[in-house]
Motif scaffolding. Structure first.
Motif, PDB file in Angstrom:
ATOM      1  N   ILE A 138       0.865  15.596  10.276  1.00  0.00           N
ATOM      2  CA  ILE A 138       2.076  14.839   9.543  1.00  0.00           C
ATOM      3  C   ILE A 138       1.533  13.585   8.727  1.00  0.00           C
ATOM      4  CG2 ILE A 138       4.226  13.985   9.806  1.00  0.00           C
ATOM      5  CD1 ILE A 138       4.423  15.658  12.501  1.00  0.00           C
ATOM      6  N   TYR A 139       0.763  12.877   9.596  1.00  0.00           N
ATOM      7  CA  TYR A 139       0.389  11.263   8.987  1.00  0.00           C
ATOM      8  C   TYR A 139      -0.796  11.339   8.299  1.00  0.00           C
ATOM      9  CZ  TYR A 139       4.949  10.621  11.318  1.00  0.00           C
ATOM     10  OH  TYR A 139       6.205  10.690  11.492  1.00  0.00           O
ATOM     11  N   LEU A 140      -1.928  11.838   8.958  1.00  0.00           N
ATOM     12  CA  LEU A 140      -3.127  11.211   8.402  1.00  0.00           C
ATOM     13  C   LEU A 140      -3.553  11.643   7.033  1.00  0.00           C
ATOM     14  CD1 LEU A 140      -5.274  10.548  11.429  1.00  0.00           C
ATOM     15  CD2 LEU A 140      -4.335   8.969  10.117  1.00  0.00           C
ATOM     16  N   ASN A 141      -3.279  13.056   6.906  1.00  0.00           N
ATOM     17  CA  ASN A 141      -3.650  13.256   5.412  1.00  0.00           C
ATOM     18  C   ASN A 141      -3.245  12.612   4.246  1.00  0.00           C
ATOM     19  OD1 ASN A 141      -4.544  15.841   6.561  1.00  0.00           O
ATOM     20  ND2 ASN A 141      -3.156  17.172   5.714  1.00  0.00           N
ATOM     21  N   HIS A 142      -1.873  12.201   4.318  1.00  0.00           N
ATOM     22  CA  HIS A 142      -1.565  11.193   3.293  1.00  0.00           C
ATOM     23  C   HIS A 142      -2.036   9.822   3.607  1.00  0.00           C
ATOM     24  CE1 HIS A 142       1.801  13.849   2.217  1.00  0.00           C
ATOM     25  NE2 HIS A 142       0.717  14.397   1.774  1.00  0.00           N
ATOM     26  N   SER A 143      -2.098   9.552   4.663  1.00  0.00           N
ATOM     27  CA  SER A 143      -2.448   8.262   5.353  1.00  0.00           C
ATOM     28  C   SER A 143      -3.777   7.859   5.021  1.00  0.00           C
ATOM     29  CB  SER A 143      -2.219   8.059   6.774  1.00  0.00           C
ATOM     30  OG  SER A 143      -1.190   8.176   7.197  1.00  0.00           O
ATOM     31  N   ASN A 144      -4.712   8.618   4.967  1.00  0.00           N
ATOM     32  CA  ASN A 144      -6.041   8.495   4.581  1.00  0.00           C
ATOM     33  C   ASN A 144      -6.245   8.313   2.948  1.00  0.00           C
ATOM     34  OD1 ASN A 144      -7.648   8.618   6.874  1.00  0.00           O
ATOM     35  ND2 ASN A 144      -8.060  10.951   6.763  1.00  0.00           N
ATOM     36  N   PHE A 145      -5.584   9.175   2.454  1.00  0.00           N
ATOM     37  CA  PHE A 145      -5.365   8.929   0.714  1.00  0.00           C
ATOM     38  C   PHE A 145      -4.693   7.862   0.580  1.00  0.00           C
ATOM     39  CE2 PHE A 145      -3.093  10.052  -3.048  1.00  0.00           C
ATOM     40  CZ  PHE A 145      -4.295  10.039  -4.017  1.00  0.00           C
ATOM     41  N   LEU A 146      -3.512   7.305   0.858  1.00  0.00           N
ATOM     42  CA  LEU A 146      -2.824   6.078   0.656  1.00  0.00           C
ATOM     43  C   LEU A 146      -3.475   4.824   1.043  1.00  0.00           C
ATOM     44  CD1 LEU A 146       0.933   7.250   1.152  1.00  0.00           C
ATOM     45  CD2 LEU A 146      -0.445   6.775  -0.908  1.00  0.00           C
ATOM     46  N   GLY A 147      -4.252   5.172   2.341  1.00  0.00           N
ATOM     47  CA  GLY A 147      -5.031   3.991   2.785  1.00  0.00           C
ATOM     48  C   GLY A 147      -6.126   3.380   1.803  1.00  0.00           C
ATOM     49  N   MET A 148      -6.781   4.583   1.366  1.00  0.00           N
ATOM     50  CA  MET A 148      -7.867   4.296   0.293  1.00  0.00           C
ATOM     51  C   MET A 148      -7.172   3.658  -0.951  1.00  0.00           C
ATOM     52  SD  MET A 148     -10.776   7.322   0.019  1.00  0.00           S
ATOM     53  CE  MET A 148      -9.880   7.862  -1.500  1.00  0.00           C
ATOM     54  N   ILE A 149      -6.285   4.033  -1.348  1.00  0.00           N
ATOM     55  CA  ILE A 149      -5.723   3.497  -2.552  1.00  0.00           C
ATOM     56  C   ILE A 149      -5.331   2.112  -2.135  1.00  0.00           C
ATOM     57  CG2 ILE A 149      -3.478   3.545  -4.049  1.00  0.00           C
ATOM     58  CD1 ILE A 149      -3.448   6.467  -4.114  1.00  0.00           C
ATOM     59  N   ASN A 150      -4.590   1.654  -1.104  1.00  0.00           N
ATOM     60  CA  ASN A 150      -4.316   0.332  -0.774  1.00  0.00           C
ATOM     61  C   ASN A 150      -5.513  -0.305  -0.810  1.00  0.00           C
ATOM     62  OD1 ASN A 150      -1.498  -0.456   0.133  1.00  0.00           O
ATOM     63  ND2 ASN A 150      -1.765   1.438   1.515  1.00  0.00           N
ATOM     64  N   VAL A 151      -6.815  -0.085  -0.316  1.00  0.00           N
ATOM     65  CA  VAL A 151      -8.076  -0.663  -0.121  1.00  0.00           C
ATOM     66  C   VAL A 151      -8.215  -1.055  -1.746  1.00  0.00           C
ATOM     67  CG1 VAL A 151     -10.435  -0.686   0.263  1.00  0.00           C
ATOM     68  CG2 VAL A 151      -8.718  -0.290   1.741  1.00  0.00           C
ATOM     69  N   ILE A 152      -8.323  -0.077  -2.767  1.00  0.00           N
ATOM     70  CA  ILE A 152      -8.540  -0.125  -4.136  1.00  0.00           C
ATOM     71  C   ILE A 152      -7.908  -1.254  -4.655  1.00  0.00           C
ATOM     72  CG2 ILE A 152      -8.665   0.971  -6.256  1.00  0.00           C
ATOM     73  CD1 ILE A 152      -9.443   3.436  -4.951  1.00  0.00           C
ATOM     74  N   VAL A 153      -6.427  -1.056  -4.281  1.00  0.00           N
ATOM     75  CA  VAL A 153      -5.334  -2.203  -4.987  1.00  0.00           C
ATOM     76  C   VAL A 153      -5.900  -3.568  -4.533  1.00  0.00           C
ATOM     77  CG1 VAL A 153      -3.173  -2.670  -5.286  1.00  0.00           C
ATOM     78  CG2 VAL A 153      -3.672  -0.328  -5.231  1.00  0.00           C
ATOM     79  N   LEU A 154      -6.016  -3.584  -3.476  1.00  0.00           N
ATOM     80  CA  LEU A 154      -6.494  -4.839  -2.823  1.00  0.00           C
ATOM     81  C   LEU A 154      -7.525  -5.687  -3.662  1.00  0.00           C
ATOM     82  CD1 LEU A 154      -6.196  -4.956   1.100  1.00  0.00           C
ATOM     83  CD2 LEU A 154      -4.991  -6.312  -0.358  1.00  0.00           C
ATOM     84  N   ILE A 155      -8.670  -4.670  -3.752  1.00  0.00           N
ATOM     85  CA  ILE A 155      -9.791  -5.099  -4.536  1.00  0.00           C
ATOM     86  C   ILE A 155      -9.403  -5.463  -6.033  1.00  0.00           C
ATOM     87  CG2 ILE A 155     -12.120  -4.468  -5.572  1.00  0.00           C
ATOM     88  CD1 ILE A 155     -12.344  -2.668  -3.028  1.00  0.00           C
TER      89      ILE A 155
END
Lengths: 191, 191, 191, 191
Positions: free
Chosen positions: A145-162
């Protein structure tokens, strides 16, 4: 504890409704009747919409999550309130970017949404875990339910932070796009 | 009067939800992009969390209390509203400490939480009393549920008040710890 | 229309809950750590309590009134919203007295509560009338429930208004006393 | 999804209740005890009533609309939130007119209400469409309920927008009249 669960549901919904609405109180008014002031005001409204989308998306995921749950235990209760405490800071940090869109403010906003997303995931975990605690496949369900997207969105989040560090103005646009993307992804799940 | 009880429940929950959320409107913004301003802002967020924890804890105890009650009489109604009136002052007194953390402001905050705790105890007494008014063991039940910890927490409160007079900055940390401790103690009760 | 009635109930309750709580946002903070500033702040809190009592009392009467009603017609709907519009002004007029307690501000506050009381009576009339429209004794019932005290309290209101013109500071104390008296009178009715 | 529909109902109602009430926080206080300041204050209250009427009318139509619906799909959900986002701007734009009633501010307010009306119509369409999607007469039903008046009111809106450009002060009065007219027209529909 069934009743306490309903009360917590309504309480959380009320808190989120207030958070999403009071952001508008923080909008800086144009002081003079000049074009540059109105442009500034228009930009502030744009940033308001970013946070509105973000909180609306959180509300949607939150509703889906709790519509599954039947009771709440203390762990859920505590993580829910820590999650709400950080979510309450969204209006303040939105104002921060509105007043001065620089590297530090956009980074702060990014870190805050990062923490809120993380806390929401912890709450989700607590809710799912208490329901399927006897089954060995809790981990699997949650993963699905959660981790598939979470992993993907989490990575995007880190990229946007940078990105926020080097190009704060571009990062702001990404923060507008993220909840929209997240919503579309979630829609696929529900269908 | 069953229906009035439900309305009062929802009304109180709405008021507490608003109290816990509008505190964020009182956060002072950093005026310039300097380190000292951001540190000040971080401290203000810390104080916001103290009050957030305090009100969240009150909401929890409040929900547990009323989940027991079936009706409300006039005494409950009046003490509930006096309790809410003082609870509404928490955001203002939180801002007081945020703007200037000195002896007087921390003492004021301490006295306010002292009064709110006292009023909550009075309300609890009114709610428990109306249910078990025909039984001779009202006193005993109430003693068991509330006074054991109340005595202990009441004493701590007095000690922190004295501390606030001499070391206001230390007392602020105690106010962060108190609702957390109180929550853990209450958890034991529910299990 | 049953469902619309429930929604209006909850909507009105939410609006009143917000009115009673946002008043606290209008409290002026002490600017310096001086005795006179704290006295000023204490007085502002006192005036906040006046309006809190007033709105709490209105909420109570409002709940009692609608617990009787089963449906709402357009007349009730319109008078309810006009009533809420004026009630929403209470926080602003409370701030008016707080900032400067003079003849004009106290008179304005007095006239506002006068209008709100009048509009509440009109709403009550509309609610009672739609239920007992076929009976010839509507007038009598309404007279019995509301007008006895209304006449009395209406007269007191006029006297306090006159007092507000000559002695605004005394009138403020009367406005604190009125909702308390009204509440006690209503209690007799319910028993 | 039945449950999500109820939650969205309550969430929207809470957001609208907050919008209608926080407008009062934006009212500028009279700074001195002078006649011109009080006149200014009176005008601000008048403008507050305009927005109050407008939002109350929207709430009424919104309640009628959703009392029909049984479930919500993603399209309804998204258009509802876009509608709420723009509706949330009403308090800010109300303050804009209050502070300075000129051509640009009244035009901005007019355009905002125009957008909100349009978004509400889109939401209505989405709600009606999902219910009667299998019937060929969706279009007809929707036409009958909404477009007859919508065409008429839409035209009036355009006329008032043009008026706002040339005579902003007159347009303000029209904006007071429009929700009242709209409410009367809707009443005919319901009977």
């Amino acid at each position: 504890m069934e009743k306490l669960k309903e009360r917590l549901d309504m309480f959380s919904d009320a808190v989120i409704a207030i958070i999403i609405t009071i952001m508008v109180l923080e909008l800086p008014m144009p002081q003079h009747d000049s074009v540059s002031e109105y442009l500034q005001f228009g930009k502030a409204i744009g940033i308001f919409f970013i946070s509105f989308c973000y909180v609306a998306n959180i509300w949607y995921q939150h509703s889906i999550l709790y519509s599954d749950a039947e009771t709440i235990n203390n762990k859920v209760f505590i993580s829910e309130f820590i999650f709400l405490a950080f979510l309450s800071l969204i209006p303040t940090f939105t104002k921060l970017i509105t007043v001065d869109t620089n590297r530090h403010t956009v980074l702060s906003y990014g870190i805050l949404t990062f923490i809120v997303n993380g806390l929401f995931m912890l709450t989700s975990y607590a809710v799912v875990h208490q329901k399927y605690s006897d089954k060995s496949d809790t981990q699997k369900i949650f993963q699905k339910i959660y981790l598939n997207h979470s992993n993907f969105l989490g990575m995007i989040n880190v990229i946007v932070l940078i990105l926020a560090y080097f190009k704060p103005n571009w990062a702001v646009w990404c923060y507008l796009a993220l909840p929209v993307i997240s919503f579309v992804f979630n829609r696929d799940d529900q269908v």
